[in-house]
Design a protein around this motif. Structure first.
Motif, mmCIF file in Angstrom:
data_model
loop_
_atom_site.group_PDB
_atom_site.id
_atom_site.type_symbol
_atom_site.label_atom_id
_atom_site.label_comp_id
_atom_site.label_asym_id
_atom_site.label_seq_id
_atom_site.Cartn_x
_atom_site.Cartn_y
_atom_site.Cartn_z
ATOM 1 N N PHE A 453 0.774 -1.043 0.013
ATOM 2 C CA PHE A 453 -0.063 -0.081 0.008
ATOM 3 C C PHE A 453 0.925 1.063 0.016
ATOM 4 N N PRO A 454 0.260 2.495 -0.342
ATOM 5 C CA PRO A 454 1.216 3.707 -0.373
ATOM 6 C C PRO A 454 1.495 3.962 0.925
ATOM 7 N N VAL A 455 2.514 4.639 1.152
ATOM 8 C CA VAL A 455 3.191 5.035 2.652
ATOM 9 C C VAL A 455 2.975 6.476 2.926
ATOM 10 N N PRO A 456 2.056 6.893 3.956
ATOM 11 C CA PRO A 456 1.773 8.137 4.228
ATOM 12 C C PRO A 456 3.239 8.957 4.804
ATOM 13 N N PHE A 457 3.571 10.168 4.769
ATOM 14 C CA PHE A 457 4.574 10.572 5.105
ATOM 15 C C PHE A 457 4.591 11.978 5.343
ATOM 16 N N THR A 458 4.940 12.723 6.373
ATOM 17 C CA THR A 458 5.042 13.962 6.607
ATOM 18 C C THR A 458 6.247 14.630 7.060
ATOM 19 N N ALA A 459 6.611 15.929 6.504
ATOM 20 C CA ALA A 459 7.838 16.631 6.864
ATOM 21 C C ALA A 459 7.433 17.994 7.022
ATOM 22 N N THR A 466 5.457 24.218 9.562
ATOM 23 C CA THR A 466 4.316 23.703 9.168
ATOM 24 C C THR A 466 4.410 22.365 8.363
ATOM 25 N N ASP A 467 3.614 21.104 8.836
ATOM 26 C CA ASP A 467 3.771 19.984 8.424
ATOM 27 C C ASP A 467 3.130 19.810 6.983
ATOM 28 N N ILE A 468 4.097 19.173 6.142
ATOM 29 C CA ILE A 468 3.506 19.002 4.471
ATOM 30 C C ILE A 468 3.334 17.497 4.403
ATOM 31 N N TRP A 469 2.263 17.123 3.799
ATOM 32 C CA TRP A 469 1.803 15.782 3.904
ATOM 33 C C TRP A 469 1.856 15.320 2.285
ATOM 34 N N GLY A 470 2.275 13.730 2.153
ATOM 35 C CA GLY A 470 2.282 13.291 1.070
ATOM 36 C C GLY A 470 2.374 11.642 1.244
ATOM 37 N N VAL A 471 2.580 11.256 0.066
ATOM 38 C CA VAL A 471 2.419 9.649 0.100
ATOM 39 C C VAL A 471 3.749 9.327 -0.872
ATOM 40 N N MET A 472 4.051 7.920 -0.482
ATOM 41 C CA MET A 472 5.133 7.279 -1.358
ATOM 42 C C MET A 472 4.917 5.944 -1.749
ATOM 43 N N CYS A 473 5.022 5.492 -3.060
ATOM 44 C CA CYS A 473 4.972 4.308 -3.590
ATOM 45 C C CYS A 473 6.302 3.599 -3.647
ATOM 46 N N ARG A 474 6.484 2.542 -3.416
ATOM 47 C CA ARG A 474 8.035 1.809 -3.667
ATOM 48 C C ARG A 474 7.721 0.566 -4.406
ATOM 49 N N PRO A 475 8.993 0.333 -5.024
ATOM 50 C CA PRO A 475 8.673 -1.062 -5.817
ATOM 51 C C PRO A 475 8.194 -1.953 -4.732
ATOM 52 N N SER A 476 7.405 -3.030 -5.428
ATOM 53 C CA SER A 476 6.931 -4.204 -4.709
ATOM 54 C C SER A 476 8.232 -4.998 -4.029
ATOM 55 N N ASP A 477 9.080 -4.955 -4.994
ATOM 56 C CA ASP A 477 10.174 -5.954 -4.675
ATOM 57 C C ASP A 477 11.567 -5.280 -4.249
ATOM 58 N N TYR A 478 11.453 -3.960 -3.568
ATOM 59 C CA TYR A 478 12.714 -3.040 -3.266
ATOM 60 C C TYR A 478 13.501 -3.965 -2.692
ATOM 61 N N ARG A 551 8.196 20.791 -1.359
ATOM 62 C CA ARG A 551 8.422 19.720 -1.914
ATOM 63 C C ARG A 551 9.849 18.817 -1.728
ATOM 64 N N ILE A 552 10.770 19.884 -2.075
ATOM 65 C CA ILE A 552 12.050 19.394 -2.039
ATOM 66 C C ILE A 552 12.528 18.912 -0.612
ATOM 67 N N LEU A 553 12.155 19.885 0.431
ATOM 68 C CA LEU A 553 12.232 19.367 1.906
ATOM 69 C C LEU A 553 11.744 18.068 2.153
ATOM 70 N N LEU A 558 12.446 12.367 3.470
ATOM 71 C CA LEU A 558 11.913 11.057 2.961
ATOM 72 C C LEU A 558 13.177 10.156 2.981
ATOM 73 N N ALA A 559 14.134 10.649 2.293
ATOM 74 C CA ALA A 559 15.287 9.866 2.017
ATOM 75 C C ALA A 559 16.181 9.691 3.468
ATOM 76 N N GLN A 560 15.995 10.671 4.222
ATOM 77 C CA GLN A 560 16.693 10.589 5.774
ATOM 78 C C GLN A 560 16.047 9.436 6.361
ATOM 79 N N LYS A 561 14.610 9.105 6.032
ATOM 80 C CA LYS A 561 13.972 8.008 7.011
ATOM 81 C C LYS A 561 14.191 6.479 6.075
ATOM 82 N N TYR A 562 14.119 7.059 4.812
ATOM 83 C CA TYR A 562 14.105 5.501 3.860
ATOM 84 C C TYR A 562 15.399 5.700 3.214
ATOM 85 N N PRO A 563 16.541 4.972 3.439
ATOM 86 C CA PRO A 563 17.660 5.029 2.924
ATOM 87 C C PRO A 563 17.770 4.368 1.338
ATOM 88 N N PHE A 564 16.541 4.053 0.870
ATOM 89 C CA PHE A 564 16.638 3.492 -0.545
ATOM 90 C C PHE A 564 16.003 4.593 -1.347
#
Length: 712
Positions: A453-459, A466-478, A551-553, A558-564
């Motif tokens: 499922f998509p992963v919600p994320f906020t930063a 201010t919290d910025i909200w979004g979602v991430m989809c990653r490869p099924s086989d990441y 968006r850039i932040l 996101l990259a800080q939390k998910y090293p991939f």
């Protein structure tokens, strides 16, 4: 057995369907070979097939019976077989129905659905008034541009005006007072909109391109104007109303005073969307009085401006962001004073669903009242006109949809999150109490496919608060030891927020793109709607901003939390305003975005439709329009670009894209271009989506996509 077959098919593609557990000290970029990419394309096609019809019991479409106490619904299985359930609302008892005769009777006796619909008629649309007077004695009409009254009894005509013309400065938009004593109308100075054009290059049965055109108002174009008059039957008098010319929007709807129909109210929105007024007119002498006057230093979002008139009590329910959040106010229309603020707090009234004038109750939707959850989640409420007796109908965490029984005694509450499947509950309307859980979605078959499922994320956004909200989809086989390029699905149009909040029971495009070897994200940056007024104001005369700073932040966090997540390879794609944003990413932020696919973009806000662009960029058209244009800034292009346009686009004129192309050519820039014959406003359709995938595979994965000319 069927799930074993799925796992076997995935294994055949030689790409694991589970995250690899091996860890390295530092992830390395994912750089697939051509063979790997071919396998990924095949896997995406397979996943699109095997994920279909794998989510069950996710929706309860309740059909209510005439007694108002029972309803029935259908559950569907994977093979589309139907199971019928009958629900006794008072007790919550649910029983399966198998008798075919009883099922036929249930279907025959169901009542019409009672969906919850948001209020808010558009002020762009004119009103339809009856030409026959309320007392049925007179007919109002125009002949050769002048006002006439015809007596129903004998057909005799009385002419009221003589200075009207058939084609210009004519009278029209006539409307009666409730007591048939007055007729309100306008001397209208019409403006004919200029046309935009496009050519259909491949019409069957022709050998020449076919020219098409449509009226199309662009920013700065003039509007038809209206001068208001009152025609009095007694004495046959004509009175010009002492009011500003109506030169924006159509002739307004009139709201007559209930106990004294000598007076009526109408609304006036000034061009530029910075002033909204409710005016009162005295039909006897044409005098006017300002009842409500809201002015903004940035903009008033007209499409979200709600008014509901209560003539019996001389009141008005009105929404405003005057305290920094969209809330409801109760106004005394006799004095123009705000009687009270109905809703208040650091949260947003999203829509008003209905008004109960007898019980003086408002039914509405809001988001942000629950400080511990996603501030975009919609919840349903009711509240008294005086701001008391607030009742929350949907307390559970999640994004909600409510479906009432026809008499509104009960309702089904469906709620979910992008990563949490739906729950359907039956509630009592009187106190919002839960009666029973009707269904919880069954996603076991979906999970067996391995698609996450998509992963919600906020930063935090650019202000650090201010919290910025979004979602991430990653490869099924990441593979957690690899770095995957990022693709942002962007649409920064200020008219709404766009990140999905509810569970999606199908294989979405973002996930299918992710399964080619990407991390795909969607974000609502500052400048979009449904948050505070300050959050929204960022867009004002500033569409080029696009929320990119946020968006850039967000992607970096996101990259800080998910090293991939690989922030060195970031692309973006979008359509319409999203197409404008996608190219804007390369023009204004080339240090971060490296590749973009821009479809049917409104690349120059002077070329696009008037109503949308003036709402956010303001009026008159100033130098900021030119300064923020993708056409003006085309020479700044860095990175890889694919432009897509449908030649028959009647939403955003195709020349918006062609002007960018011309500017790129003059600047000697390199880019790719896909025009789609016969296609309207879209992302390029199925072929355009194939080209988008192939483009990102080449530009961000540095791999060669399938050669479809050899059926690879």
């Amino acid at each position: 057995m069927k799930y074993r077959k799925i796992v076997w098919l995935l294994a055949l593609l030689s790409i694991p369907s589970w995250p690899l557990l091996a860890q390295q000290s530092k992830p390395t970029p994912y750089l697939p070979t051509h063979a790997d990419i071919l396998q990924r394309y095949r896997k995406v096609q397979l996943l699109d097939s095997i994920t279909r019809k794998t989510v069950f019991k996710h929706n309860v479409d309740a059909n209510w019976l005439p007694d108002g106490e029972t309803c029935w619904y259908i559950n569907y299985s994977k093979d589309s077989a139907k199971t019928y359930y009958l629900v006794h609302a008072r007790t919550g008892l649910k029983e399966m129905v198998t008798d075919t005769a009883k099922i036929a009777q249930l279907i025959k006796n169901k009542l019409p659905a009672n969906p919850v619909k948001a209020h808010g008629p558009s002020r762009w649309e004119g009103f339809a008034a009856d030409s026959i007077s309320p007392d049925k004695q007179w007919v109002a009409t125009t002949i050769d541009g002048n006002v006439y009254i015809r007596k129903v009894a004998d057909g005799s005509l009385t002419k009221f005006t003589s200075d009207g013309h058939e084609k210009h400065d004519y009278y029209g938009a006539l409307a009666w007072s409730p007591d048939s004593k007055y007729l309100v109308g306008y001397r209208i100075h019409p403006v004919e909109d200029s046309a935009v054009y496009y050519v259909l290059t491949d019409v069957p049965g022709t050998t020449r391109g076919q020219l098409r055109s449509q009226p199309y108002k662009q920013p700065g174009d003039p509007f038809t104007s209206y001068e208001m008059y009152v025609f009095t039957l007694a004495g046959k008098t004509i009175t010009k109303v002492k009011a500003d010319l109506i030169d924006f929007f159509d002739a307004p709807v009139l709201h007559w005073r209930y106990n004294d129909p000598r007076y009526f109210l109408y609304e006036k929105v000034d061009r530029g969307h910075q002033r909204f007024r409710v005016m009162e007119v005295d039909a006897v002498n044409g005098n006017t009085r300002t009842v409500l006057d809201e002015q903004a230093s940035t903009f008033i979002y007209e499409a979200r401006l709600y008014t509901h008139y209560l003539p019996e009590t001389n009141e008005l329910l009105w929404t405003s962001e005057k305290d920094g959040w969209r809330h409801i106010y109760l106004v005394n229309t006799l004095t123009g004073q705000i009687k009270n603020q109905v809703t208040k707090g650091d949260w947003v009234v999203r829509d008003i669903d209905s008004i109960d004038t007898k019980k003086r109750t408002i039914w509405f939707r809001a988001s942000g009242m629950h400080t511990s959850e996603d501030p975009y989640f919609i919840h349903y409420y009711r509240i008294g006109f005086d701001g008391s007796k607030l009742v929350e109908l949907t307390p559970a965490t999640g994004n909600h949809q409510v479906f009432f029984s026809p008499d509104r005694k009960y309702y089904v509450d469906k709620y979910s999150q992008v990563n949490i499947p739906p729950v359907n509950e039956l509630h009592r309307t009187a106190d919002g109490g839960l009666i029973t859980v009707l269904e919880k979605a069954d996603v076991s078959a979906w999970q067996a496919t391995g698609v996450p499922f998509p992963v919600p994320f906020t930063a935090k956004g650019r202000d650090g608060k201010t919290d910025i909200w979004g979602v991430m989809c990653r490869p099924s086989d990441y593979d957690s030891t690899k770095l995957y390029p990022v693709i942002e699905n962007i649409y920064a149009g200020p008219q709404d927020a766009f990140v999905p909040k509810s569970f999606m029971s199908y294989y979405i495009e973002m996930q299918s793109l992710a399964d080619l070897g990407f991390v795909v994200v969607q974000i609502d940056g500052m400048g979009t709607a449904n948050r505070s007024r300050a959050f929204h104001d960022v867009c004002w005369k500033n569409l080029a901003d696009g929320g990119f700073a946020d968006r850039i932040l967000w992607i970096k966090a996101l990259a800080q939390k998910y090293p991939f997540v690989d922030t060195a390879r970031v692309g973006l794609y979008g359509t319409s305003a999203g197409g404008q944003n996608a190219l804007g990413g390369l023009l204004f932020h080339p240090e971060f975005y490296k590749a973009a696919v821009a479809s049917c973009g409104c690349h120059d806000n002077r070329v696009d439709k008037q109503w949308w662009n003036e709402q956010w960029m303001g009026y008159p058209v100033g130098k900021h329009y030119e300064e923020q244009s993708n056409v003006t800034n085309a020479g700044k292009l860095k990175g890889s670009l694919l432009l897509i346009v449908g030649e028959a686009d009647n939403n955003v004129p195709p020349e918006s894209t062609y002007r960018v192309i011309n500017a790129l050519i003059k600047s000697g820039k390199t880019f790719e271009f896909l025009p789609v014959p016969g296609m309207g406003h879209s992302d390029g359709g199925p072929y355009g989506r194939i080209k988008k995938r192939d483009f990102f595979v080449k530009q961000l994965l540095y791999a060669t996509p399938p050669d479809r000319n050899i059926n690879e």
